[in-house]
Design an enzyme around this catalytic site. Structure first.
Site, PDB file in Angstrom:
ATOM      1  N   GLY A 203       6.056 -10.115   8.412  1.00  0.00           N
ATOM      2  CA  GLY A 203       5.990 -11.439   9.045  1.00  0.00           C
ATOM      3  C   GLY A 203       7.146 -12.319   8.583  1.00  0.00           C
TER       4      GLY A 203
ATOM      5  N   HIS B  96       6.778  -6.277  12.574  1.00  0.00           N
ATOM      6  CA  HIS B  96       5.991  -5.036  12.463  1.00  0.00           C
ATOM      7  C   HIS B  96       6.760  -3.858  13.076  1.00  0.00           C
ATOM      8  CE1 HIS B  96       2.747  -7.184  10.750  1.00  0.00           C
ATOM      9  NE2 HIS B  96       2.356  -7.807  11.843  1.00  0.00           N
TER      10      HIS B  96
ATOM     11  N   LEU C 169       5.877  17.448   2.383  1.00  0.00           N
ATOM     12  CA  LEU C 169       5.283  16.153   2.030  1.00  0.00           C
ATOM     13  C   LEU C 169       3.923  15.932   2.700  1.00  0.00           C
ATOM     14  CD1 LEU C 169       5.725  13.165   0.888  1.00  0.00           C
ATOM     15  CD2 LEU C 169       6.559  12.639   3.179  1.00  0.00           C
TER      16      LEU C 169
ATOM     17  N   SER D 201      -5.383  -2.443   6.718  1.00  0.00           N
ATOM     18  CA  SER D 201      -6.460  -2.562   5.731  1.00  0.00           C
ATOM     19  C   SER D 201      -7.754  -3.008   6.400  1.00  0.00           C
ATOM     20  CB  SER D 201      -6.068  -3.572   4.649  1.00  0.00           C
ATOM     21  OG  SER D 201      -6.278  -4.880   5.113  1.00  0.00           O
TER      22      SER D 201
ATOM     23  N   ASP E 127       4.548  -4.872   2.564  1.00  0.00           N
ATOM     24  CA  ASP E 127       4.322  -6.294   2.821  1.00  0.00           C
ATOM     25  C   ASP E 127       5.633  -6.979   3.188  1.00  0.00           C
ATOM     26  OD1 ASP E 127       2.943  -8.649   3.008  1.00  0.00           O
ATOM     27  OD2 ASP E 127       2.669  -8.916   0.857  1.00  0.00           O
ATOM     28  N   GLY E 128       5.536  -8.012   4.013  1.00  0.00           N
ATOM     29  CA  GLY E 128       6.715  -8.837   4.294  1.00  0.00           C
ATOM     30  C   GLY E 128       7.247  -8.735   5.714  1.00  0.00           C
TER      31      GLY E 128
ATOM     32  N   ARG F 265      -0.083  -8.313  -6.080  1.00  0.00           N
ATOM     33  CA  ARG F 265      -1.532  -8.063  -5.976  1.00  0.00           C
ATOM     34  C   ARG F 265      -1.727  -6.638  -5.488  1.00  0.00           C
ATOM     35  NH1 ARG F 265      -0.900 -12.715  -3.221  1.00  0.00           N
ATOM     36  NH2 ARG F 265      -0.806 -11.608  -1.232  1.00  0.00           N
ATOM     37  N   LEU F 266      -2.924  -6.091  -5.758  1.00  0.00           N
ATOM     38  CA  LEU F 266      -3.223  -4.742  -5.246  1.00  0.00           C
ATOM     39  C   LEU F 266      -3.969  -4.806  -3.910  1.00  0.00           C
ATOM     40  CD1 LEU F 266      -4.076  -2.704  -8.456  1.00  0.00           C
ATOM     41  CD2 LEU F 266      -1.900  -3.001  -7.277  1.00  0.00           C
ATOM     42  N   SER F 267      -4.506  -5.978  -3.567  1.00  0.00           N
ATOM     43  CA  SER F 267      -5.117  -6.181  -2.250  1.00  0.00           C
ATOM     44  C   SER F 267      -6.039  -5.042  -1.812  1.00  0.00           C
ATOM     45  CB  SER F 267      -4.036  -6.406  -1.182  1.00  0.00           C
ATOM     46  OG  SER F 267      -3.318  -7.572  -1.483  1.00  0.00           O
TER      47      SER F 267
HETATM   48  C1  FPP Z   1       2.282  -6.660   6.049  1.00  0.00           C
HETATM   49  O1  FPP Z   1       3.212  -7.580   6.545  1.00  0.00           O
HETATM   50  C2  FPP Z   1       2.165  -5.434   6.818  1.00  0.00           C
HETATM   51  C3  FPP Z   1       1.060  -5.048   7.525  1.00  0.00           C
HETATM   52  C4  FPP Z   1      -0.118  -5.879   7.685  1.00  0.00           C
HETATM   53  C5  FPP Z   1       0.903  -3.745   8.178  1.00  0.00           C
HETATM   54  C6  FPP Z   1       1.981  -2.738   8.009  1.00  0.00           C
HETATM   55  C7  FPP Z   1       2.363  -2.237   9.339  1.00  0.00           C
HETATM   56  C8  FPP Z   1       3.539  -1.666   9.664  1.00  0.00           C
HETATM   57  C9  FPP Z   1       4.572  -1.380   8.676  1.00  0.00           C
HETATM   58  C10 FPP Z   1       3.870  -1.338  11.079  1.00  0.00           C
HETATM   59  C11 FPP Z   1       3.208  -0.146  11.665  1.00  0.00           C
HETATM   60  C12 FPP Z   1       2.914   0.964  10.745  1.00  0.00           C
HETATM   61  C13 FPP Z   1       3.119   2.285  11.012  1.00  0.00           C
HETATM   62  C14 FPP Z   1       2.635   3.324  10.079  1.00  0.00           C
HETATM   63  C15 FPP Z   1       3.842   2.737  12.197  1.00  0.00           C
HETATM   64  P1  FPP Z   1       2.724  -9.059   6.793  1.00  0.00           P
HETATM   65  O2  FPP Z   1       2.507  -9.250   8.231  1.00  0.00           O
HETATM   66  O3  FPP Z   1       1.544  -9.383   5.940  1.00  0.00           O
HETATM   67  O4  FPP Z   1       3.976  -9.866   6.290  1.00  0.00           O
HETATM   68  P2  FPP Z   1       3.981 -11.362   5.729  1.00  0.00           P
HETATM   69  O5  FPP Z   1       3.194 -11.357   4.451  1.00  0.00           O
HETATM   70  O6  FPP Z   1       5.447 -11.611   5.507  1.00  0.00           O
HETATM   71  O7  FPP Z   1       3.404 -12.241   6.801  1.00  0.00           O
END
Ligand code: FPP
Length: 248
Positions: free
Chosen positions: A31, A45, A139, A73, A28-29, A202-204
């Site tokens: 954004g 991302h 792994l 998700s 998370d994070g 949170r576990l979301s």
């Molecule tokens: C949450 O950050 C992250 C995601 C919704 C998706 C995770 C995706 C990646 C790490 C990129 C691609 C993945 C791979 C495996 C190549 P957020 O957008 O919710 O952040 P915020 O809460 O700060 O807005």
């Protein structure tokens, strides 16, 4: 620990305690990472995808048996069309670029989640990656794609209901093992450590069943900044916790 050899880092982690067999991460994070830099969300991302590369290698070097990452998700479809399509594009790019390298590093790619809800090309790439790496013994790198824990449990329950209806299973024989055997994670080691980055607690809808006895670790680091040292710290933190599994 940047600059240290893989084995030196591994030794440092080992000295702190035991290495979790299975680590899962809610990444998370992205954004917020982008926003702090006045960049569009996709830049966060992209940086997050770089962190995935780093952390997969680190987990492999530290001797973790399975690493499960919450990449998309079943709730992420609620994001804007643009962001969903950016995330799908990144996943495709990642799979195209990384499979060969994962293979050469003895990493076995797996997926959990309902692939039937994803685009055909992405599913084909994921299946190719799983197939190409299926004999690897290092792994287990598990991508959670269109994954939701409640959805996973619903699918397992439907499976059980079908087996009961067709006379393959007695209701009295339904126990935790029967449910676990039908979860997407059925052949992975038990989840030892679940990490969420970015300060949210949170576990979301991620691995709810599997987290029953897992250690939970919430760190403030934003996912794109989560690196080899952050993983080593998380493993060291796990090593000093006393696990009770309901006993004393
Ligand atoms: C949450 O950050 C992250 C995601 C919704 C998706 C995770 C995706 C990646 C790490 C990129 C691609 C993945 C791979 C495996 C190549 P957020 O957008 O919710 O952040 P915020 O809460 O700060 O807005």
């Amino acid at each position: 620990m940047k600059g240290l050899s893989a084995s030196a880092v591994s030794d440092a982690v080992g000295a702190a305690g035991s290495v979790p067999r299975h680590i899962a991460i809610i990444m998370d994070g992205n954004g917020r990472w982008a926003k702090r830099r006045f960049l569009p969300r996709i830049a966060g991302h992209k940086a997050g995808a770089e962190a995935v590369r780093t952390v997969v290698r680190a987990a492999r070097d530290f001797g973790v048996q399975a690493l499960t990452l919450y990449a998309f998700s079943s709730e992420n479809w609620r994001r804007s069309n643009e962001e969903v399509s950016d995330l799908m594009g990144l996943l495709r790019l990642y799979l195209r670029r990384e499979i060969r390298e994962l293979n050469s590093e003895n990493v076995r790619l797996r997926t959990i989640g309902d692939l039937s809800g994803l685009g055909k090309d992405l599913v084909a790439l994921a299946r190719e990656g799983v197939e190409a790496t299926k004999n690897n013994t290092g792994l287990n790198f598990v991508l959670a794609l269109n994954y939701g824990s409640q959805d996973e449990i619903v699918r397992a329950m439907r499976d059980i209901a079908t087996d009961v209806r067709e006379g393959r299973l007695e209701p009295a024989d339904i126990d935790a093992a029967a449910i676990e055997a039908r979860l997407d994670t059925n052949d992975l080691p038990p989840l030892d450590l679940l990490i969420r980055t970015s300060g949210e607690r949170r576990l979301s809808n991620f691995l709810l069943w599997q987290a029953a006895y897992a250690e939970l670790l919430f760190v403030d680091t934003l996912w794109p900044d989560f690196d080899r040292k952050a993983l080593a710290d998380a493993i060291a933190n796990f090593g000093i916790r006393e696990r009770r599994f309901g006993g004393r």
